[in-house]
Design a protein around this motif. Structure first.
Motif, PDB file in Angstrom:
ATOM      1  N   GLY A 286      29.771 -95.843 -19.150  1.00  0.00           N
ATOM      2  CA  GLY A 286      30.458 -94.564 -19.081  1.00  0.00           C
ATOM      3  C   GLY A 286      31.787 -94.655 -19.800  1.00  0.00           C
ATOM      4  N   SER A 287      32.247 -93.514 -20.330  1.00  0.00           N
ATOM      5  CA  SER A 287      33.527 -93.516 -21.029  1.00  0.00           C
ATOM      6  C   SER A 287      34.146 -92.121 -20.993  1.00  0.00           C
ATOM      7  CB  SER A 287      33.355 -93.975 -22.479  1.00  0.00           C
ATOM      8  OG  SER A 287      32.609 -93.024 -23.219  1.00  0.00           O
ATOM      9  N   TYR A 288      35.449 -92.112 -21.082  1.00  0.00           N
ATOM     10  CA  TYR A 288      36.194 -90.874 -21.263  1.00  0.00           C
ATOM     11  C   TYR A 288      37.074 -91.071 -22.487  1.00  0.00           C
ATOM     12  CZ  TYR A 288      39.502 -87.075 -20.649  1.00  0.00           C
ATOM     13  OH  TYR A 288      40.284 -85.971 -20.855  1.00  0.00           O
ATOM     14  N   GLY A 289      36.943 -90.127 -23.497  1.00  0.00           N
ATOM     15  CA  GLY A 289      37.659 -90.328 -24.750  1.00  0.00           C
ATOM     16  C   GLY A 289      38.450 -89.117 -25.186  1.00  0.00           C
ATOM     17  N   TRP A 290      39.444 -89.382 -25.999  1.00  0.00           N
ATOM     18  CA  TRP A 290      40.278 -88.333 -26.612  1.00  0.00           C
ATOM     19  C   TRP A 290      40.454 -88.683 -28.079  1.00  0.00           C
ATOM     20  CZ3 TRP A 290      45.211 -89.375 -28.674  1.00  0.00           C
ATOM     21  CH2 TRP A 290      45.913 -88.266 -29.164  1.00  0.00           C
ATOM     22  N   ASN A 291      40.208 -87.689 -28.951  1.00  0.00           N
ATOM     23  CA  ASN A 291      40.362 -87.879 -30.395  1.00  0.00           C
ATOM     24  C   ASN A 291      41.106 -86.687 -30.981  1.00  0.00           C
ATOM     25  OD1 ASN A 291      38.435 -90.301 -31.258  1.00  0.00           O
ATOM     26  ND2 ASN A 291      37.368 -89.104 -29.679  1.00  0.00           N
ATOM     27  N   GLU A 292      42.031 -86.955 -31.866  1.00  0.00           N
ATOM     28  CA  GLU A 292      42.769 -85.893 -32.575  1.00  0.00           C
ATOM     29  C   GLU A 292      42.808 -86.233 -34.056  1.00  0.00           C
ATOM     30  OE1 GLU A 292      47.376 -84.664 -32.976  1.00  0.00           O
ATOM     31  OE2 GLU A 292      46.540 -84.380 -30.959  1.00  0.00           O
ATOM     32  N   ASN A 293      42.422 -85.232 -34.891  1.00  0.00           N
ATOM     33  CA  ASN A 293      42.442 -85.402 -36.341  1.00  0.00           C
ATOM     34  C   ASN A 293      43.396 -84.392 -36.959  1.00  0.00           C
ATOM     35  OD1 ASN A 293      40.436 -87.416 -36.341  1.00  0.00           O
ATOM     36  ND2 ASN A 293      38.819 -85.867 -36.193  1.00  0.00           N
ATOM     37  N   ASN A 294      44.358 -84.855 -37.701  1.00  0.00           N
ATOM     38  CA  ASN A 294      45.263 -84.006 -38.490  1.00  0.00           C
ATOM     39  C   ASN A 294      44.883 -84.178 -39.954  1.00  0.00           C
ATOM     40  OD1 ASN A 294      46.873 -83.130 -36.234  1.00  0.00           O
ATOM     41  ND2 ASN A 294      47.781 -85.197 -36.199  1.00  0.00           N
ATOM     42  N   ASN A 295      44.168 -83.173 -40.504  1.00  0.00           N
ATOM     43  CA  ASN A 295      43.600 -83.300 -41.831  1.00  0.00           C
ATOM     44  C   ASN A 295      44.545 -82.771 -42.902  1.00  0.00           C
ATOM     45  OD1 ASN A 295      41.121 -84.259 -40.714  1.00  0.00           O
ATOM     46  ND2 ASN A 295      40.636 -82.145 -40.151  1.00  0.00           N
ATOM     47  N   ASN A 296      44.289 -83.193 -44.149  1.00  0.00           N
ATOM     48  CA  ASN A 296      45.110 -82.687 -45.258  1.00  0.00           C
ATOM     49  C   ASN A 296      44.614 -81.305 -45.677  1.00  0.00           C
ATOM     50  OD1 ASN A 296      42.876 -83.048 -46.993  1.00  0.00           O
ATOM     51  ND2 ASN A 296      43.449 -85.211 -47.333  1.00  0.00           N
ATOM     52  N   ALA A 297      45.269 -80.754 -46.645  1.00  0.00           N
ATOM     53  CA  ALA A 297      45.004 -79.361 -47.043  1.00  0.00           C
ATOM     54  C   ALA A 297      43.638 -79.177 -47.673  1.00  0.00           C
ATOM     55  CB  ALA A 297      46.095 -78.902 -48.015  1.00  0.00           C
ATOM     56  N   ALA A 298      42.998 -80.257 -48.063  1.00  0.00           N
ATOM     57  CA  ALA A 298      41.690 -80.124 -48.696  1.00  0.00           C
ATOM     58  C   ALA A 298      40.582 -79.906 -47.683  1.00  0.00           C
ATOM     59  CB  ALA A 298      41.396 -81.373 -49.526  1.00  0.00           C
ATOM     60  N   SER A 299      40.871 -80.103 -46.369  1.00  0.00           N
ATOM     61  CA  SER A 299      39.841 -79.968 -45.356  1.00  0.00           C
ATOM     62  C   SER A 299      39.718 -78.523 -44.881  1.00  0.00           C
ATOM     63  CB  SER A 299      40.168 -80.869 -44.157  1.00  0.00           C
ATOM     64  OG  SER A 299      40.258 -82.213 -44.555  1.00  0.00           O
ATOM     65  N   PHE A 300      38.545 -78.197 -44.419  1.00  0.00           N
ATOM     66  CA  PHE A 300      38.324 -76.861 -43.880  1.00  0.00           C
ATOM     67  C   PHE A 300      39.045 -76.689 -42.550  1.00  0.00           C
ATOM     68  CE2 PHE A 300      34.649 -77.268 -46.692  1.00  0.00           C
ATOM     69  CZ  PHE A 300      34.714 -76.063 -47.377  1.00  0.00           C
ATOM     70  N   VAL A 301      39.187 -77.827 -41.774  1.00  0.00           N
ATOM     71  CA  VAL A 301      39.847 -77.770 -40.465  1.00  0.00           C
ATOM     72  C   VAL A 301      41.155 -78.553 -40.551  1.00  0.00           C
ATOM     73  CG1 VAL A 301      39.662 -78.334 -38.028  1.00  0.00           C
ATOM     74  CG2 VAL A 301      37.624 -77.614 -39.292  1.00  0.00           C
ATOM     75  N   ALA A 302      42.215 -77.888 -40.190  1.00  0.00           N
ATOM     76  CA  ALA A 302      43.514 -78.559 -40.286  1.00  0.00           C
ATOM     77  C   ALA A 302      43.705 -79.568 -39.151  1.00  0.00           C
ATOM     78  CB  ALA A 302      44.637 -77.528 -40.279  1.00  0.00           C
ATOM     79  N   VAL A 303      43.444 -79.178 -37.927  1.00  0.00           N
ATOM     80  CA  VAL A 303      43.630 -80.032 -36.747  1.00  0.00           C
ATOM     81  C   VAL A 303      42.426 -79.872 -35.831  1.00  0.00           C
ATOM     82  CG1 VAL A 303      45.064 -80.560 -34.742  1.00  0.00           C
ATOM     83  CG2 VAL A 303      46.145 -79.841 -36.876  1.00  0.00           C
ATOM     84  N   SER A 304      41.921 -80.971 -35.346  1.00  0.00           N
ATOM     85  CA  SER A 304      40.836 -80.912 -34.355  1.00  0.00           C
ATOM     86  C   SER A 304      41.114 -81.927 -33.256  1.00  0.00           C
ATOM     87  CB  SER A 304      39.482 -81.215 -35.018  1.00  0.00           C
ATOM     88  OG  SER A 304      39.433 -82.537 -35.484  1.00  0.00           O
ATOM     89  N   THR A 305      40.846 -81.509 -32.039  1.00  0.00           N
ATOM     90  CA  THR A 305      41.052 -82.377 -30.867  1.00  0.00           C
ATOM     91  C   THR A 305      39.785 -82.353 -30.027  1.00  0.00           C
ATOM     92  OG1 THR A 305      43.425 -81.891 -30.848  1.00  0.00           O
ATOM     93  CG2 THR A 305      42.462 -82.843 -28.832  1.00  0.00           C
ATOM     94  N   ASN A 306      39.309 -83.561 -29.650  1.00  0.00           N
ATOM     95  CA  ASN A 306      38.116 -83.678 -28.828  1.00  0.00           C
ATOM     96  C   ASN A 306      38.419 -84.522 -27.588  1.00  0.00           C
ATOM     97  OD1 ASN A 306      36.477 -82.328 -30.752  1.00  0.00           O
ATOM     98  ND2 ASN A 306      36.259 -84.245 -31.907  1.00  0.00           N
ATOM     99  N   THR A 307      38.001 -84.058 -26.449  1.00  0.00           N
ATOM    100  CA  THR A 307      38.052 -84.839 -25.201  1.00  0.00           C
ATOM    101  C   THR A 307      36.709 -84.684 -24.502  1.00  0.00           C
ATOM    102  OG1 THR A 307      38.982 -82.977 -23.955  1.00  0.00           O
ATOM    103  CG2 THR A 307      40.545 -84.559 -24.910  1.00  0.00           C
TER     104      THR A 307
END
Length: 439
Positions: A286-307
């Motif tokens: 079992g696991s509990y995780g948190w991820n945050e991505n701050n992408n550059n301007a070339a990406s379709f998504v600027a910021v994404s956060t997953n928990t």
């Protein structure tokens, strides 16, 4: 937890004032050895390690919990062609970063009973360690009294030689008077002087031997007392020892036999542990995780956060491991057979050792009793010779021979007494009763 024996209950009182006492009793010697002997200290520390190994923290029954975290930073030069109508773009030094953290838990539900048998094995090893501590204590006590009784024997021998020197000096005085009054020749005076010199040399030698042996005793005691001490020279034998009863105890309580029995139990568990590898292993994750991505301007998504949480179950079955499990099980069975053979061999050795020790004890006890009677004869002969020497009916040579006979009888009696007592302790050790007697 250190092994506690009945011998410990009555011997530790008043140890702090031992340095002020003149006599080191057997009880105090045992107490000091148990407290300060380095061999016993090391054995107790090893026993503590074995006890720690039996903790549930070392059993494999508890889950494991791990934490992970990370960060990534990117600086990129990027050329972008979009699939829609947007114009192409060129990005120099485009920044992006990612962060993550998670907590993961793993728990083995079933491992073919391997940890169950391993945990039982650790408990058996702890009990084996306790027996090893007991063996160390018994061996140390025998070593202790071997030296203690030697010190006692040398102490009594010193007293004998001191008294001998006093008698020899008195003889020289009488020989001098007899020579002065013409009742004897100069030869009698010279013989008396030679005997005094010999007695003095013997006394000096035994006093040095007594000092050296006392130092040896203090080493066994962990150098815990001042070197200026004496020992108790009184001996009490254990009365009414029953040979058959002690022999049955030897087969049931001898520490070497108990250890080989414990090794047999451990070998049986080794076989079961090896066989557990034939069965599958079932585990939970079992696991509990948190991820945050701050992408550059070339990406379709600027910021994404997953928990989120995740859990799973896994089954592992080693269907064929090249035969290593089979080999381990076969070797474990052979080791068990060896342990059983060692037990049979040890039983024969214990029987022989007990018979030898018992006969040796009985013989030395008989010799001691004979020497006690011999002392009375030698003392009576010496007293009569001394009286006759004073009135001139016995010459100095005959008187000296009577004196030597008494000395030899006393020295032989002293040796027989302590030899018999040490033999008694060895019999009790073989019967597993050494730590149950009052010293």
């Amino acid at each position: 937890m250190k092994i506690k024996y009945s011998i410990l209950f009555s011997v530790f009182v008043g140890l702090q004032c031992l340095t002020a006492q003149q006599i080191l009793t057997p009880e105090e010697a045992v107490a000091l050895a148990l407290e300060n002997n380095y061999g016993i200290k090391i054995a107790n520390k090893n026993n503590e390690v074995a006890e720690n190994n039996t903790s549930v923290l070392n059993s494999g029954y508890l889950p494991t919990l791990t934490g992970n975290a990370g960060a990534t930073y990117n600086l990129d030069n990027t050329e972008v062609e979009f699939s829609d109508s947007r114009p192409d773009a060129v990005l120099n030094g485009a920044k992006s970063n990612r962060y993550n953290a998670s907590i993961n838990v793993n728990y083995v539900l079933f491992d073919g009973l391997g940890r169950h048998y391993n945990y039982k094995r650790l408990k058996e090893e702890y009990q084996l360690s306790e027996l090893q501590v007991r063996e160390t204590i018994e061996t140390t006590i025998i070593q202790l009294f071997s030296i203690y009784y030697t010190v006692a024997q040398l102490t009594e021998n010193t007293e004998v030689l001191e008294q001998t020197l006093v008698i020899s000096k008195d003889r020289l005085t009488r020989a001098g008077y007899q020579f002065d009054y013409g009742q004897s020749t100069k030869l009698a005076v010279l013989n008396a002087e030679v005997d005094i010199n010999n007695d003095s040399i013997n006394l000096i030698s035994i006093e040095q031997e007594l000092k050296n042996t006392s130092r040896d005793l203090n080493v066994v005691l962990g150098n815990a007392i001042d070197h200026n001490f004496k020992v108790n020279t009184d001996i009490d034998f254990v009365l009414n020892l029953n040979r058959e009863e002690l022999y049955e105890k030897a087969k049931a309580r001898n520490v070497s036999l108990l250890q080989v029995n414990k090794n047999i139990q451990i070998s049986e568990l080794d076989i079961k542990t090896g066989k557990s590898a034939y069965l599958p292993t079932l585990g939970l994750t079992g696991s509990y995780g948190w991820n945050e991505n701050n992408n550059n301007a070339a990406s379709f998504v600027a910021v994404s956060t997953n928990t989120g949480l995740s859990a799973g179950i896994n089954l592992t079955w080693n269907l064929f491991d090249g035969g290593s499990t089979l080999t381990r099980v076969r070797n474990a069975k052979i080791n068990l057979e060896n342990q059983q053979l060692q037990k049979e061999q040890l039983l024969i050795s214990v029987e022989r050792d007990f018979e030898n020790a018992w006969d040796d004890y009985q013989n030395k006890l008989t010799i001691f009793r004979v020497q006690e009677k011999n002392i009375k004869t030698a003392q009576s002969n010496f007293d009569r010779s001394q009286e006759q020497f004073k009135i001139g009916q016995v010459n100095s040579i005959e008187f000296r021979q009577a004196q030597l006979n008494l000395i030899n009888a006393e020295l032989s009696r002293n040796q027989a007494k302590y030899d018999a007592k040490l033999s008694e302790l060895i019999v009790l050790q073989l019967a597993g009763e050494l730590l149950n007697v009052q010293f």
